[in-house]
Motif scaffolding. Sequence first.
Motif, PDB file in Angstrom:
ATOM      1  N   UNK A  73       0.798  -1.370  -0.584  1.00 44.41           N
ATOM      2  CA  UNK A  73      -0.059   0.165   0.162  1.00 44.41           C
ATOM      3  C   UNK A  73       0.585   1.145  -0.386  1.00 44.41           C
ATOM      4  N   UNK A  74       0.341   2.319   0.051  1.00 42.84           N
ATOM      5  CA  UNK A  74       0.978   3.406  -0.287  1.00 42.84           C
ATOM      6  C   UNK A  74       2.004   4.044   1.197  1.00 42.84           C
ATOM      7  N   UNK A  75       2.822   4.352   0.853  1.00 41.42           N
ATOM      8  CA  UNK A  75       3.497   4.901   1.883  1.00 41.42           C
ATOM      9  C   UNK A  75       4.333   6.430   1.797  1.00 41.42           C
ATOM     10  N   UNK A  76       4.733   6.709   3.719  1.00 40.52           N
ATOM     11  CA  UNK A  76       4.987   8.664   2.870  1.00 40.52           C
ATOM     12  C   UNK A  76       5.954   8.584   3.704  1.00 40.52           C
ATOM     13  N   UNK A  77       6.792   9.633   3.107  1.00 45.21           N
ATOM     14  CA  UNK A  77       8.279  10.155   3.616  1.00 45.21           C
ATOM     15  C   UNK A  77       7.122  11.322   4.685  1.00 45.21           C
ATOM     16  N   UNK A  78       7.772  10.929   6.036  1.00 47.28           N
ATOM     17  CA  UNK A  78       8.128  12.086   6.751  1.00 47.28           C
ATOM     18  C   UNK A  78       9.123  12.687   7.007  1.00 47.28           C
ATOM     19  N   UNK A 103      11.245   1.275  -5.256  1.00 45.04           N
ATOM     20  CA  UNK A 103      10.262   1.960  -4.950  1.00 45.04           C
ATOM     21  C   UNK A 103      10.122   2.971  -5.806  1.00 45.04           C
ATOM     22  N   UNK A 104       8.992   3.519  -5.520  1.00 43.75           N
ATOM     23  CA  UNK A 104       8.520   3.685  -7.248  1.00 43.75           C
ATOM     24  C   UNK A 104       7.696   4.689  -6.110  1.00 43.75           C
ATOM     25  N   UNK A 105       6.922   6.084  -7.240  1.00 36.48           N
ATOM     26  CA  UNK A 105       5.657   6.527  -6.863  1.00 36.48           C
ATOM     27  C   UNK A 105       4.633   5.471  -7.031  1.00 36.48           C
ATOM     28  N   UNK A 106       3.238   6.229  -6.583  1.00 33.86           N
ATOM     29  CA  UNK A 106       2.249   5.079  -6.279  1.00 33.86           C
ATOM     30  C   UNK A 106       1.483   4.589  -7.566  1.00 33.86           C
ATOM     31  N   UNK A 107       1.394   3.815  -7.898  1.00 34.20           N
ATOM     32  CA  UNK A 107       0.963   3.236  -9.933  1.00 34.20           C
ATOM     33  C   UNK A 107       0.222   4.618 -10.224  1.00 34.20           C
ATOM     34  N   UNK A 108      -0.252   4.438 -11.000  1.00 33.61           N
ATOM     35  CA  UNK A 108      -1.538   5.144 -11.939  1.00 33.61           C
ATOM     36  C   UNK A 108      -2.659   4.651 -11.757  1.00 33.61           C
ATOM     37  N   UNK A 109      -3.961   5.819 -11.647  1.00 32.16           N
ATOM     38  CA  UNK A 109      -5.295   5.015 -11.574  1.00 32.16           C
ATOM     39  C   UNK A 109      -5.330   4.207 -12.472  1.00 32.16           C
ATOM     40  N   UNK A 110      -6.745   3.371 -12.422  1.00 29.33           N
ATOM     41  CA  UNK A 110      -6.940   2.508 -13.919  1.00 29.33           C
ATOM     42  C   UNK A 110      -7.992   3.367 -14.368  1.00 29.33           C
ATOM     43  N   UNK A 143       1.990  12.267 -14.844  1.00 29.16           N
ATOM     44  CA  UNK A 143       1.913  11.651 -13.640  1.00 29.16           C
ATOM     45  C   UNK A 143       2.484  10.259 -14.377  1.00 29.16           C
ATOM     46  N   UNK A 144       3.920   9.736 -14.739  1.00 29.75           N
ATOM     47  CA  UNK A 144       4.001   8.572 -15.027  1.00 29.75           C
ATOM     48  C   UNK A 144       4.794   7.927 -14.181  1.00 29.75           C
ATOM     49  N   UNK A 145       5.543   6.854 -13.662  1.00 28.14           N
ATOM     50  CA  UNK A 145       5.729   6.143 -12.829  1.00 28.14           C
ATOM     51  C   UNK A 145       7.341   6.769 -12.593  1.00 28.14           C
ATOM     52  N   UNK A 146       7.775   6.810 -11.266  1.00 28.57           N
ATOM     53  CA  UNK A 146       8.791   7.069 -11.094  1.00 28.57           C
ATOM     54  C   UNK A 146       9.186   6.692  -9.756  1.00 28.57           C
ATOM     55  N   UNK A 147      10.552   6.073 -10.359  1.00 28.79           N
ATOM     56  CA  UNK A 147      11.659   4.833  -9.990  1.00 28.79           C
ATOM     57  C   UNK A 147      12.523   5.810  -8.980  1.00 28.79           C
ATOM     58  N   UNK A 148      12.359   5.720  -7.673  1.00 29.14           N
ATOM     59  CA  UNK A 148      13.131   5.813  -7.108  1.00 29.14           C
ATOM     60  C   UNK A 148      14.544   5.606  -6.167  1.00 29.14           C
ATOM     61  N   UNK A 179       5.495  13.492   0.520  1.00 25.72           N
ATOM     62  CA  UNK A 179       4.894  12.299  -0.859  1.00 25.72           C
ATOM     63  C   UNK A 179       4.561  10.586   0.128  1.00 25.72           C
ATOM     64  N   UNK A 180       3.842  10.523  -1.354  1.00 23.42           N
ATOM     65  CA  UNK A 180       3.507   8.716  -1.230  1.00 23.42           C
ATOM     66  C   UNK A 180       4.697   8.177  -2.616  1.00 23.42           C
ATOM     67  N   UNK A 181       4.856   6.680  -2.119  1.00 24.30           N
ATOM     68  CA  UNK A 181       5.433   6.257  -2.558  1.00 24.30           C
ATOM     69  C   UNK A 181       4.968   4.571  -2.306  1.00 24.30           C
TER      70      UNK A 181
END
Length: 267
Positions: free
Chosen positions: A10-15, A111-118, A130-135, A87-89
């Motif tokens: 699931x989405x995780x966040x940068x604190x 570790x990437x940005x969240x997947x795009x909505x379907x 808003x394409x997928x970003x690989x961190x 941000x979410x990842x």
Amino acid sequence: PPLLVEFTTPEMYVFIEDTDAYGVMYNSNYLRAYDRALHMVAKSNMKTDSEDDILVDADTASILDHEGWSLVEVSNQKFKRSPPLGGAFVVHGKLKSKGDNNRSEVWDLELTSPPLPTDHGHDTKEIKETELIIYNTATITIAQSDLSSRCIPKAAPLTEGVGSITAEHIFTLYRDEFDMHLPTHLPLRNVLNLFERSRTMALGGPDTLRNLQEQDDLLFVVTKNDKCCLVNLGHDETDVQQGTPKIECSAGQSVLVRTTVERKRRG
């Protein structure tokens, strides 16, 4: 449970505690994110009625249902970009191989940005922006401590390149830095913290790095981690026969960190 070979958290966040002085995710905290991702997957395999549980698709039931595993090696880790503060990842994982008795595993993690909505209602321009970003990407090994003597290598000597500079620093270990499942060794994430601390001091310390940033617009960041692993873990019968001493560390102990810096110029 069925064999887990792939998962997405699931989405995780940068604190704020995840970031460094430059406002990006601190390099060792990617390992924390990976450790937490695997723990999420392991937790998803445990049946409980708690509303706080993080749910993962039932088809991705985890084989990480044994207790006491620790992250013991990371290799080929590449720092591409950093997720922004707040941000979410998500973390994607693929099982690469399994060790003896199915009690050690090697995972390729991303570790990437969240997947795009379907939702197909988005136009092409919006999806492209808003394409997928690989961190960050890495290969990690997890193992149980009782198998560590077969999973972890012995210490290798430090090699020094031509024109390199070696610095040594002594630091004290504290109780909060240890993993409850591996009380005799410092977790890899905290080992990387000591390496970063020593490297910063070898480069001149915080004031020097701050001046380089403000006056010369220069930043020193970690871009790659070829390999980092725990060594001399465990003490088996072979060690006893060879007279090899049992090597452990504990809270309150002082450790020596030796850092070799090789200066290179590009451009």
